[in-house]
Design a protein around this motif. Structure first.
Motif, PDB file in Angstrom:
ATOM      1  N   SER A   1      44.630  31.029  32.457  1.00 29.59           N
ATOM      2  CA  SER A   1      44.954  32.399  32.063  1.00 29.59           C
ATOM      3  C   SER A   1      43.895  33.308  32.674  1.00 29.59           C
ATOM      4  N   HIS A   2      44.204  34.580  32.738  1.00 27.12           N
ATOM      5  CA  HIS A   2      43.276  35.566  33.290  1.00 27.12           C
ATOM      6  C   HIS A   2      43.600  36.911  32.666  1.00 27.12           C
ATOM      7  N   ARG A   3      42.648  37.791  32.716  1.00 24.74           N
ATOM      8  CA  ARG A   3      42.816  39.108  32.080  1.00 24.74           C
ATOM      9  C   ARG A   3      43.792  40.006  32.825  1.00 24.74           C
ATOM     10  N   HIS A   4      44.123  39.641  34.032  1.00 21.73           N
ATOM     11  CA  HIS A   4      44.957  40.472  34.894  1.00 21.73           C
ATOM     12  C   HIS A   4      46.440  40.361  34.557  1.00 21.73           C
ATOM     13  N   GLU A   5      47.146  41.485  34.629  1.00 23.16           N
ATOM     14  CA  GLU A   5      48.602  41.415  34.676  1.00 23.16           C
ATOM     15  C   GLU A   5      48.954  40.871  36.058  1.00 23.16           C
ATOM     16  N   GLN A   6      50.038  40.103  36.120  1.00 21.98           N
ATOM     17  CA  GLN A   6      50.431  39.470  37.380  1.00 21.98           C
ATOM     18  C   GLN A   6      51.930  39.655  37.562  1.00 21.98           C
TER      19      GLN A   6
ATOM     20  N   GLN B   1      51.817  38.809  31.427  1.00 17.18           N
ATOM     21  CA  GLN B   1      50.871  39.718  30.800  1.00 17.18           C
ATOM     22  C   GLN B   1      49.467  39.146  30.944  1.00 17.18           C
ATOM     23  N   GLY B   2      48.456  39.960  30.800  1.00 13.03           N
ATOM     24  CA  GLY B   2      47.085  39.477  30.830  1.00 13.03           C
ATOM     25  C   GLY B   2      46.876  38.433  29.739  1.00 13.03           C
ATOM     26  N   ASN B   3      46.117  37.395  30.036  1.00 13.43           N
ATOM     27  CA  ASN B   3      45.770  36.308  29.110  1.00 13.43           C
ATOM     28  C   ASN B   3      46.954  35.432  28.709  1.00 13.43           C
ATOM     29  N   GLU B   4      48.046  35.499  29.434  1.00 13.93           N
ATOM     30  CA  GLU B   4      49.201  34.629  29.175  1.00 13.93           C
ATOM     31  C   GLU B   4      49.025  33.335  29.986  1.00 13.93           C
ATOM     32  N   SER B   5      48.835  32.219  29.296  1.00 16.25           N
ATOM     33  CA  SER B   5      48.584  30.944  29.973  1.00 16.25           C
ATOM     34  C   SER B   5      49.820  30.471  30.733  1.00 16.25           C
ATOM     35  N   HIS B   6      49.571  29.915  31.931  1.00 18.95           N
ATOM     36  CA  HIS B   6      50.655  29.399  32.752  1.00 18.95           C
ATOM     37  C   HIS B   6      50.107  28.456  33.822  1.00 18.95           C
ATOM     38  N   ALA B   7      50.963  27.568  34.275  1.00 19.72           N
ATOM     39  CA  ALA B   7      50.700  26.693  35.417  1.00 19.72           C
ATOM     40  C   ALA B   7      51.882  26.860  36.358  1.00 19.72           C
TER      41      ALA B   7
ATOM     42  N   VAL C   1      56.848  26.672  48.777  1.00 24.20           N
ATOM     43  CA  VAL C   1      57.138  27.915  48.065  1.00 24.20           C
ATOM     44  C   VAL C   1      56.233  28.984  48.663  1.00 24.20           C
ATOM     45  N   VAL C   2      56.829  30.119  49.036  1.00 23.30           N
ATOM     46  CA  VAL C   2      56.072  31.212  49.643  1.00 23.30           C
ATOM     47  C   VAL C   2      56.373  32.487  48.870  1.00 23.30           C
ATOM     48  N   GLY C   3      55.329  33.252  48.560  1.00 27.43           N
ATOM     49  CA  GLY C   3      55.535  34.501  47.846  1.00 27.43           C
ATOM     50  C   GLY C   3      54.293  35.367  47.843  1.00 27.43           C
ATOM     51  N   ILE C   4      54.357  36.427  47.054  1.00 27.99           N
ATOM     52  CA  ILE C   4      53.215  37.312  46.861  1.00 27.99           C
ATOM     53  C   ILE C   4      53.024  37.567  45.372  1.00 27.99           C
ATOM     54  N   ASP C   5      51.786  37.816  45.001  1.00 27.90           N
ATOM     55  CA  ASP C   5      51.428  38.236  43.650  1.00 27.90           C
ATOM     56  C   ASP C   5      50.658  39.536  43.725  1.00 27.90           C
ATOM     57  N   VAL C   6      50.878  40.398  42.736  1.00 27.84           N
ATOM     58  CA  VAL C   6      50.110  41.625  42.576  1.00 27.84           C
ATOM     59  C   VAL C   6      49.362  41.492  41.260  1.00 27.84           C
ATOM     60  N   PHE C   7      48.053  41.732  41.288  1.00 26.16           N
ATOM     61  CA  PHE C   7      47.209  41.620  40.105  1.00 26.16           C
ATOM     62  C   PHE C   7      46.604  42.978  39.768  1.00 26.16           C
ATOM     63  N   SER C   8      46.592  43.296  38.469  1.00 22.77           N
ATOM     64  CA  SER C   8      45.937  44.509  38.000  1.00 22.77           C
ATOM     65  C   SER C   8      45.193  44.189  36.711  1.00 22.77           C
ATOM     66  N   PRO C   9      43.882  44.450  36.665  1.00 23.60           N
ATOM     67  CA  PRO C   9      43.030  44.934  37.751  1.00 23.60           C
ATOM     68  C   PRO C   9      42.948  43.909  38.873  1.00 23.60           C
ATOM     69  N   PRO C  10      42.331  44.279  40.001  1.00 23.54           N
ATOM     70  CA  PRO C  10      42.279  43.392  41.157  1.00 23.54           C
ATOM     71  C   PRO C  10      41.649  42.044  40.825  1.00 23.54           C
ATOM     72  N   ARG C  11      42.155  41.000  41.466  1.00 19.07           N
ATOM     73  CA  ARG C  11      41.581  39.661  41.327  1.00 19.07           C
ATOM     74  C   ARG C  11      41.301  39.122  42.723  1.00 19.07           C
ATOM     75  N   THR C  12      40.080  38.675  42.933  1.00 20.22           N
ATOM     76  CA  THR C  12      39.737  38.145  44.247  1.00 20.22           C
ATOM     77  C   THR C  12      39.713  36.625  44.255  1.00 20.22           C
ATOM     78  N   ASP C  13      39.139  35.997  43.253  1.00 17.70           N
ATOM     79  CA  ASP C  13      39.067  34.534  43.193  1.00 17.70           C
ATOM     80  C   ASP C  13      39.807  34.039  41.975  1.00 17.70           C
ATOM     81  N   PRO C  14      40.749  33.108  42.144  1.00 17.17           N
ATOM     82  CA  PRO C  14      41.457  32.592  40.979  1.00 17.17           C
ATOM     83  C   PRO C  14      40.524  31.781  40.085  1.00 17.17           C
TER      84      PRO C  14
END
Length: 112
Positions: A44-49, A79-85, A94-107
């Motif tokens: 999980s991470h604080r960022h919306e994805q 949503q931010g802090n929503e756990s997922h794998a 699988v090819v795609g893009i993700d947008v993170f807010s606030p910015p995320r540089t390292d997973p």
């Protein structure tokens, strides 16, 4: 305006390639390619994805162990802090893009 001509790919876990396409003060855009059989561990991470899949089928495993398959042409939001794998159970990348807010540089799972 910032202009980025190319993005450097890195492989934080086997079979998962990421490239930071662009980043600003409020969001970042990341390319991903997940090889057949590869997976991103539960995290999980604080960022919306928000993401979009261009090619392949990606299985998201959620904290309650339910699963959601997103396919080429599908989009998704966490949503931010929503756990997922994420797992590529298919035969194609699988090819795609993700947008993170606030910015995320390292997973957060890159060092696991």
């Amino acid at each position: 305006m910032d202009h980025h001509e190319s993005a450097e790919l890195h492989e934080p876990v086997d079979g998962v390639e990421l490239a930071q396409l662009s980043s600003g003060e409020l969001m970042s855009v990341q390319y991903f390619r997940i090889a057949p059989g590869a997976s991103v561990p539960m995290h999980s991470h604080r960022h919306e994805q928000a993401g979009y899949v261009f090619d392949g089928d990606l299985t998201f495993v959620l904290a309650d162990e339910s699963e959601v398959v997103v396919s080429a042409g599908d989009s998704y939001t966490f949503q931010g802090n929503e756990s997922h794998a994420a797992e590529n159970r298919g035969k194609d990348p699988v090819v795609g893009i993700d947008v993170f807010s606030p910015p995320r540089t390292d997973p957060p799972w890159a060092d696991e």
